[in-house]
Design an enzyme around this catalytic site. Sequence first.
Site, PDB file in Angstrom:
ATOM      1  CB  ALA A 253      -6.969 -28.292 -14.346  1.00 50.42           C
TER       2      ALA A 253
ATOM      3  CD  GLU B 138      -3.432 -21.706  -9.626  1.00 54.21           C
ATOM      4  OE1 GLU B 138      -2.967 -20.962  -9.047  1.00 54.21           O
ATOM      5  OE2 GLU B 138      -4.058 -22.600  -8.898  1.00 54.21           O
ATOM      6  N   PRO B 139      -2.432 -19.093 -14.219  1.00 56.24           N
ATOM      7  CG  PRO B 139      -4.136 -17.611 -14.554  1.00 56.24           C
ATOM      8  CD  PRO B 139      -3.901 -18.977 -13.977  1.00 56.24           C
TER       9      PRO B 139
ATOM     10  CB  SER C 113       7.246 -26.709 -13.282  1.00 55.15           C
ATOM     11  OG  SER C 113       7.238 -27.209 -14.917  1.00 55.15           O
TER      12      SER C 113
ATOM     13  CG  PHE D 151      -1.114 -23.370 -20.453  1.00 55.62           C
ATOM     14  CD1 PHE D 151      -1.830 -22.650 -21.315  1.00 55.62           C
ATOM     15  CD2 PHE D 151       0.180 -23.158 -20.050  1.00 55.62           C
ATOM     16  CE1 PHE D 151      -1.255 -21.427 -21.866  1.00 55.62           C
ATOM     17  CE2 PHE D 151       0.724 -21.998 -20.524  1.00 55.62           C
ATOM     18  CZ  PHE D 151      -0.059 -21.222 -21.442  1.00 55.62           C
TER      19      PHE D 151
ATOM     20  NE  ARG E 150       8.560 -37.010 -14.807  1.00 55.58           N
ATOM     21  CZ  ARG E 150       9.346 -37.115 -13.844  1.00 55.58           C
ATOM     22  NH1 ARG E 150      10.558 -36.524 -14.046  1.00 55.58           N
ATOM     23  NH2 ARG E 150       9.147 -37.822 -12.956  1.00 55.58           N
TER      24      ARG E 150
ATOM     25  N   GLY F 101      15.814 -26.512 -46.970  1.00 58.00           N
ATOM     26  CA  GLY F 101      16.008 -25.095 -47.519  1.00 58.00           C
ATOM     27  C   GLY F 101      14.486 -24.545 -47.765  1.00 58.00           C
TER      28      GLY F 101
ATOM     29  CD  GLU G  39       2.656 -34.866 -18.929  1.00 57.30           C
ATOM     30  OE1 GLU G  39       2.246 -35.233 -19.822  1.00 57.30           O
ATOM     31  OE2 GLU G  39       3.476 -35.385 -18.106  1.00 57.30           O
TER      32      GLU G  39
END
Lengths: 370, 391
Positions: B117, B120-121, B125, B151, B245, B344, B368
């Site tokens: 975690a 934050e809001p 990054s 997230f 990554r 298509g 990330e």
Amino acid sequence: MISFSPSEEQELIQQTVSEFAQNEMREISRECDETGSVPREFLEKTWELGLVNSMIPEELDGGGMERSPVTTAIVLEELAFGCASLACAALSPTTFIHPLLDFGTDEQKKEYLPLFTGTSFHAASMALAESHFTFDLGALRTVAEPKGDGYVLSGIKRMVPLGDRASHFLIIARSASNEGIGGVEAFIVPRDAKGLAIADEGEKTLGLRALPLSKLELERVEVAASQRLGGEQGIDAAQLFAAARTASLAVGLGLSRAMLETSIPYAKERYAFGQPIAQKQTIAFWLADMQIEVNSMRWLIWKAASHLEHGLPAAKPMALASSYAQREMIKIADNGLQVFGGHGYIRDYPVEMWYRNARTITVLDTVAAL
Amino acid sequence: MIDFTLSQRDEAILENQREQAMLCRKYARYYDEHEEEFAPDVLPEADSFESKPLPETDSARDTNGAVMGMLTTMMQNYGDYTIRLRRGKGGLGNAALAASGTPEQVERWRGQTLAMAITEPGCGSDSKAIQATAVLDEATNEWILNGEKIFVTTGCRADGVVVWATLDKEAGRGGIKSFIVMKGTPGFDVTHKEKKLGIRADDTAAMVFRDCRIPRDHLLGGKESVSRKGGGGFKGVMKTFNMTRPAVGAIGIGIAQAALDFTKEELAREGVVIDYMAAPHQRSAIAEKLIEIEADIDAAVLDILHSAWLSGEAKPNNTEASIAKAKGGEVARTATQRCIGLLGSLGISREYLLEKWFRDSRITDIYEGTGQIQRLIIARDILGYSAAELS
């Protein structure tokens, strides 16, 4: 096992060639472009390095190194980092030598490879491109008709490297009886062959101007069966073409890296509105993209070369590398020039030359052959 | 020696992975459309499926293991982003634990799934802007956490979370530390599960910490001092990202390869042939585009393998990890976009998985570190600029 590690030998060669490119090529590059010529002295210096004949076996007095398309790619990247046109000029004889190593009969190797083990530069090259816009390896217009024990060659070849001085050409032609890639043959033709006319004036081109290119006309040139590369077995045209194309992509790679590595210090020195332009994200991101693409292209080229080295079918990895590089090399040259702005457009800097060379090498990859 | 071939053993492992992946695909659509349900940890097919053991993936010790780790990640995602035959225990937090935890910590939380975690809001990054705080209560030897995180991948399923919080906002990056908080700790609540464009079967959580108290030794790595010169805990996060990554790039490329193969197969049925040797004027526009997409994918694959190979060789790969992520994410996004275009109107039908791959792959150029963040890292590296000089 997947590995990105060059062998010790490859590292040593890379280092040597890199130094040579810095010391002997950058300085003369512009003048050679302006005059459209390659100094004899320069060719002799590359000859002394042994880059041209390094893969000719020891018993034929060559360098005795393993025939490695990966090594060739490494060498060409470094040389082209110095100057792409001089790199092509210096290594053009390998367009004759390497197919001979790959497909030649023992007799052919013994007869022709010693031409290149002397003490001074010896020119020979492959003639592949033709005189029409829709070049197609599977539908060449230069034709080899059987006649008696030998063949008769007719057609026009364009953009033939070192055509002004080559003692021999490897003429790529379609056999009269066999369609498609399977019908592609190569013939060793001496310069003085009857019916072979080399245009007096060299080809004039957008870029790679220091590389002498010639137009060849073959009018019923008679060759013996022994001059057919590979003898009765002939050649694997797909592999030959893949090797040639992969090598020319490596030239484009070296050129692209030169553009990147020259743009970086310029962008840090050039100020606009009180800060180096490199500190502006637009420019910084272009440079990041150039780095991403230089890396990506190198791995694709190495992969195609590695397929050739393992004797695996290389047409696909070569086509992928080529598709990718054709798009990215131009973008790198384009953005590099843009970083330099007006200075990229004037001939005081090498940038405009590299821009022309990038456009040139990306098409020479389908028509000429390195 | 420069080489791009795989050993027979590795080929067999990947083939086994491919078979697994194709089984997982059967469940892909269901869990995409039932995002409120969790896909089972073990699929019914797992009983009868004999898995070949994966090579050692401790990248610090085994180069081939690091490379194969990327190839198997690609292959798993070739099947489905989320669905696995047997779900492994491990989240991004586990990677952080492995990279930055003390030996005691690694041992203590072994076998637990840990989410990570950071976001934050108000910040992504730019993690030095983290607002969540950790304050030490010397009397009880506890950290008191306060803040909000969003997230958080696998935040709902995970057993615990590695949460980033600052000890000292003034210290910027140097003040940021990471803490392990297990589910059930009072003051720690998962508040929300996000509804997303794609990767719907994957849970993405929002969580809050309100005076959440955790033991003092839950600070990851155990270093309590605040560095004024930056670095500190932040270095830990970057180290983690150097490992993960390229894997994100691999996820994207697995999906892109699935999209390309599907598109090629469907077009081949309609008579579109790809001849790699054909002259430009003999190639159809659609074949040309397929070759371009294939070349893009191959380029990304090689960038990803290069980065993994470097980490396997214990060589620095900060730039290359970002190249792998930037290229992988970009190609994942554009390849799936283009594949729909080539097929298509049926390309958007939910009867097929292509539209799902288009949605799923899009995240790989975002999380990330977006492609732009990766370019920032690459640019700083090649220009020799600090974060302050190029931001």
